[in-house]
Design a protein around this motif. Structure first.
Motif, short mmCIF file in Angstrom:
data_model
loop_
_atom_site.label_atom_id
_atom_site.label_comp_id
_atom_site.label_asym_id
_atom_site.label_seq_id
_atom_site.Cartn_x
_atom_site.Cartn_y
_atom_site.Cartn_z
N ARG A 1 -0.68 9.50 -6.95
CA ARG A 1 -1.89 8.81 -6.94
C ARG A 1 -1.54 7.70 -5.99
NH1 ARG A 1 -5.59 6.44 -11.84
NH2 ARG A 1 -7.19 5.76 -10.35
N PRO A 2 -2.12 7.76 -4.74
CA PRO A 2 -1.76 6.53 -3.78
C PRO A 2 -2.76 5.34 -4.33
CG PRO A 2 -2.49 8.58 -2.66
CD PRO A 2 -2.70 8.95 -4.04
N GLY A 3 -2.48 4.10 -3.68
CA GLY A 3 -3.03 3.00 -4.05
C GLY A 3 -2.14 1.59 -3.65
N THR A 4 -2.25 0.66 -4.26
CA THR A 4 -1.62 -0.61 -3.79
C THR A 4 -0.96 -1.28 -4.98
OG1 THR A 4 -3.19 -1.20 -1.98
CG2 THR A 4 -1.87 -3.05 -3.03
N GLU B 1 -2.25 0.63 -10.40
CA GLU B 1 -3.40 1.73 -10.06
C GLU B 1 -2.41 3.14 -9.42
OE1 GLU B 1 -5.74 -0.32 -7.23
OE2 GLU B 1 -4.75 0.64 -5.39
N VAL B 2 -1.35 3.01 -9.20
CA VAL B 2 -0.41 3.99 -8.43
C VAL B 2 0.32 4.85 -9.53
CG1 VAL B 2 1.67 4.46 -7.03
CG2 VAL B 2 -0.11 2.84 -6.48
N GLU B 3 0.32 5.82 -9.38
CA GLU B 3 1.16 7.12 -10.26
C GLU B 3 2.25 7.77 -9.47
OE1 GLU B 3 -1.43 9.75 -11.98
OE2 GLU B 3 -2.72 8.08 -13.18
N LEU B 4 3.37 7.77 -9.93
CA LEU B 4 4.66 8.21 -9.23
C LEU B 4 5.39 9.35 -10.08
CD1 LEU B 4 6.18 4.80 -8.35
CD2 LEU B 4 4.82 6.35 -6.80
N PRO C 1 0.81 -1.15 0.05
CA PRO C 1 -0.04 -0.07 0.00
C PRO C 1 0.81 1.26 -0.01
CG PRO C 1 -0.39 -1.47 1.89
CD PRO C 1 0.90 -2.06 1.13
N LEU C 2 0.75 2.28 -1.08
CA LEU C 2 1.68 3.18 -1.09
C LEU C 2 0.59 4.40 -0.91
CD1 LEU C 2 3.47 1.43 -2.61
CD2 LEU C 2 3.76 3.05 -4.33
N ARG C 3 1.28 5.26 0.26
CA ARG C 3 0.60 6.54 0.49
C ARG C 3 1.43 7.68 -0.10
NH1 ARG C 3 -0.25 5.02 6.96
NH2 ARG C 3 1.81 5.95 6.73
#
Length: 242
Positions: free
Chosen positions: A228-231, A180-183, A30-32
């Protein structure tokens, strides 16, 4: 290369519940906006001075990465080689770590606004590294073992080697999607003496760092901000957004 083209996929995911201790491989991360959930919540200190471990510059701390750390239901546990998992912070964990290291040490939680905090992790909370760069490091230093544990990434992305290049170093300022995550890739990861320390399965190797100094301006991998947080999960595809 089109914006939607897949350039790699997640090979492994890691977090480090206790700074400098061994990392924990994850089935999902899980990325916050402040990083991987549960990452670097604790540190290990010299009990006599309160100074946090500095294995990159002080040889007495070189054994620390051999101490395993994990979160179990959100609670930290550590295990020294040959020992059992112990809840930490606790007297039992401190005693085990001290016995292993040969001096009095203690596990402590990082606290904002105190002498025990980790501001160096706030600038860019995610560390991304590609297998392409690890393969290039191996090509440049054939006798070495560029095990990703030397470099403590959060996300290892599998992609083909690009001979003569450490590709993610060229991506500064770019935006990527992983599942689903953006960095956003913000900075190169400048390597320190931690990379040369031996751990279970590989030995001390000063030429690992010397090679990166000569061949990639001290760098390997990149730091990222989470936009964009997500897993993220193993095998998730990575692609450029710009």
């Amino acid at each position: 290369m089109s914006a939607a083209e897949e350039i790699g996929s997640v090979a492994s995911l890691w977090r480090y519940p206790a700074s400098s201790l061994g990392g924990e491989r994850l089935d999902a991360a899980p990325l916050r906006t402040d990083g991987v959930e549960g990452d670097r919540l604790f540190g290990i200190v010299d009990a006599a001075t309160g100074v946090i471990a500095k294995p990159d510059s002080d040889r007495k701390w070189h054994p620390v990465p051999r101490i395993a750390a994990r979160l179990d239901g959100g609670a930290l546990e550590i295990k020294v080689p040959g020992g059992n998992w112990l809840p930490a912070p606790s007297d039992a964990a401190d005693k085990a770590a001290s016995s292993f290291l040969g001096f009095d040490a203690a596990i402590r939680r990082f606290e904002e606004g105190t002498t025990l905090e980790a501001p160096r992790y706030k600038k860019a909370p995610i560390h991304l590294l590609t297998t392409a760069s690890l393969a290039e490091l191996k090509a440049q230093h054939p006798g070495g073992d560029p095990d990703p544990r030397r470099f403590r990434p959060n996300i290892v992305v599998d992609m083909p080697r690009v001979p003569g290049h450490f590709p993610e170093t060229d991506w500064l300022g770019r935006r990527i999607a992983i599942g689903e995550v953006e960095l956003e890739i913000t900075d190169p990861c400048r390597r320190c003496g931690f990379t040369i320390i031996g751990q279970d399965g590989f030995e001390f190797d000063a030429d690992i760092l010397r090679t990166l100094v000569r061949k990639n301006r001290h760098n390997l991998g990149v730091y990222c901000e989470v936009t964009r947080p997500g897993t993220v999960r193993p095998a998730d595809a990575m692609r450029f957004l710009d």
